[in-house]
Design a protein around this motif. Sequence first.
Motif, PDB file in Angstrom:
ATOM      1  N   ARG A 275       0.829  -1.207   0.000  1.00  0.00           N
ATOM      2  CA  ARG A 275       0.000   0.000   0.000  1.00  0.00           C
ATOM      3  C   ARG A 275       0.866   1.262   0.000  1.00  0.00           C
ATOM      4  NH1 ARG A 275      -5.388   0.110   0.937  1.00  0.00           N
ATOM      5  NH2 ARG A 275      -5.199   2.133   1.974  1.00  0.00           N
ATOM      6  N   HIS A 288      -5.249  -8.264 -10.652  1.00  0.00           N
ATOM      7  CA  HIS A 288      -5.539  -9.552 -10.027  1.00  0.00           C
ATOM      8  C   HIS A 288      -5.594 -10.620 -11.114  1.00  0.00           C
ATOM      9  CE1 HIS A 288      -9.845  -9.954 -11.155  1.00  0.00           C
ATOM     10  NE2 HIS A 288      -9.884  -8.634 -11.064  1.00  0.00           N
ATOM     11  N   ARG A 295     -10.783 -10.297  -3.961  1.00  0.00           N
ATOM     12  CA  ARG A 295     -11.040  -9.533  -2.734  1.00  0.00           C
ATOM     13  C   ARG A 295      -9.781  -8.890  -2.170  1.00  0.00           C
ATOM     14  NH1 ARG A 295     -14.143 -14.111  -1.883  1.00  0.00           N
ATOM     15  NH2 ARG A 295     -12.515 -15.014  -0.565  1.00  0.00           N
ATOM     16  N   GLU A 298      -8.844  -5.836  -4.153  1.00  0.00           N
ATOM     17  CA  GLU A 298      -9.815  -4.767  -3.905  1.00  0.00           C
ATOM     18  C   GLU A 298      -9.581  -4.116  -2.544  1.00  0.00           C
ATOM     19  OE1 GLU A 298     -13.384  -6.962  -4.350  1.00  0.00           O
ATOM     20  OE2 GLU A 298     -13.354  -6.913  -6.550  1.00  0.00           O
ATOM     21  N   THR A 299      -9.209  -4.919  -1.554  1.00  0.00           N
ATOM     22  CA  THR A 299      -8.935  -4.379  -0.228  1.00  0.00           C
ATOM     23  C   THR A 299      -7.701  -3.478  -0.249  1.00  0.00           C
ATOM     24  OG1 THR A 299      -9.924  -6.311   0.851  1.00  0.00           O
ATOM     25  CG2 THR A 299      -8.390  -4.986   2.165  1.00  0.00           C
ATOM     26  N   VAL A 301      -6.398  -1.735  -2.740  1.00  0.00           N
ATOM     27  CA  VAL A 301      -6.516  -0.489  -3.507  1.00  0.00           C
ATOM     28  C   VAL A 301      -7.631   0.414  -2.965  1.00  0.00           C
ATOM     29  CG1 VAL A 301      -5.671  -1.643  -5.572  1.00  0.00           C
ATOM     30  CG2 VAL A 301      -8.136  -1.422  -5.220  1.00  0.00           C
ATOM     31  N   ALA A 302      -8.411  -0.064  -2.016  1.00  0.00           N
ATOM     32  CA  ALA A 302      -9.541   0.725  -1.511  1.00  0.00           C
ATOM     33  C   ALA A 302      -9.075   2.096  -1.028  1.00  0.00           C
ATOM     34  CB  ALA A 302     -10.231  -0.026  -0.376  1.00  0.00           C
ATOM     35  N   GLY A 303      -9.694   3.137  -1.552  1.00  0.00           N
ATOM     36  CA  GLY A 303      -9.382   4.498  -1.131  1.00  0.00           C
ATOM     37  C   GLY A 303      -8.167   5.104  -1.788  1.00  0.00           C
ATOM     38  N   THR A 304      -7.489   4.381  -2.675  1.00  0.00           N
ATOM     39  CA  THR A 304      -6.277   4.905  -3.312  1.00  0.00           C
ATOM     40  C   THR A 304      -6.544   5.560  -4.660  1.00  0.00           C
ATOM     41  OG1 THR A 304      -5.760   2.834  -4.488  1.00  0.00           O
ATOM     42  CG2 THR A 304      -4.930   3.075  -2.224  1.00  0.00           C
ATOM     43  N   ARG A 307      -6.425   2.113 -10.401  1.00  0.00           N
ATOM     44  CA  ARG A 307      -7.239   1.227 -11.224  1.00  0.00           C
ATOM     45  C   ARG A 307      -6.956  -0.241 -10.901  1.00  0.00           C
ATOM     46  NH1 ARG A 307      -5.482   3.967 -16.992  1.00  0.00           N
ATOM     47  NH2 ARG A 307      -5.955   6.132 -16.440  1.00  0.00           N
ATOM     48  N   VAL A 308      -7.910  -1.096 -11.233  1.00  0.00           N
ATOM     49  CA  VAL A 308      -7.756  -2.542 -11.068  1.00  0.00           C
ATOM     50  C   VAL A 308      -7.947  -3.203 -12.432  1.00  0.00           C
ATOM     51  CG1 VAL A 308      -8.696  -4.634 -10.011  1.00  0.00           C
ATOM     52  CG2 VAL A 308      -8.534  -2.515  -8.667  1.00  0.00           C
TER      53      VAL A 308
END
Length: 348
Positions: A275, A288, A295, A298-299, A301-304, A307-308
């Motif tokens: 992170r 991924h 999951r 996604e956890t 990158v949350a709030g960053t 892109r995924v």
Amino acid sequence: MKGRQQADRLRLMKIRTSLHRWVCRLYPGVCAGLLVVSLPAVAAPRVVATILPLQALATGVMAGVGEPRLLVPGGASPHAYALRPSDARALDEAQVVVLIDPSFETFLARPLAALAGRAQVVRVAGIPRVRQRPVRAAGPWMVAGHGTEKRADDSAAAAPHHDTHPSHETGAFDPHLWLDPDNARHIVATLAAVLAEVDPADAALYHRNAEALDRELEKLDDRLRRDLAPVAERPFIVFHDAYQYLEARYGLNAVGAITVAPERPPGARHLAAVRERIRSGGVVCVFHEPQFPPRLVETIVAGTGVRVGVLDPLGEAGQYMAMMQTNARSLRACLAPEAGPVDTDAPG
């Protein structure tokens, strides 16, 4: 037993050829169809490939003769696979077994000698001229040095190839070597030579198929180099460290992996380091893989605002070229600057 099978196969092929010539002299208009109806099919060599990319390359070499059997099915990971009874039977009956290395397909490390003792084993990692790269440490790979940043493993990655019997656990080499199309070309050439030895009657066809496949792989290499050049400098993070052959071939800028071995979940300290790399390193995308639930990515990158995307190191049955082109499109789409989005449906 194998020598007797080869002799029987050659004898039947000679009979077919002689009968074909005789019928064609008498009935030139119907000889081809009559031959197909009248003569029994000759059994193709029994070939087993461990993973989808190897099966895809073997399928191309065997086109017109037969199809190799796959051990690890689509959607499964070789990192956590266990042999089924049907797999054991297939290995026991195989004439050729194609794998990366027992240190990668660990489910074969013990049973291979017992189950496939009568088969020719093609250990792809041992093929001359197949490039091997050392396993990298998990997490961020960039270290500070003299006011700039560089890869911690640059000197090791640039070292010449040594053909050894490696251990994935000790970090001797990264086994995902099929993701370099140049390595794929050497694999194809070796498969053609092995199959020609096992099945001399179809040797010319194997070599023709391999030559055609080699030309396609060369074109693919040129296409990927051209398509990935615009995003080569854009930093990204991958789910597990499976892509350094792709990165090295096309100069891509992967700066970390969530895990080296996907069967072992990363710890809290490691995830915190990833992170931090996302926040401080200008990471554009985190990828991924379809073999594992998204999951964790996604956890992270949350709030960053990062892109995924999706990268698939295995692909689908018989689809090596499509796998490589799909991964290139995914990289371009996720790494493209905001001002210039990439059409992910465009041909690779």
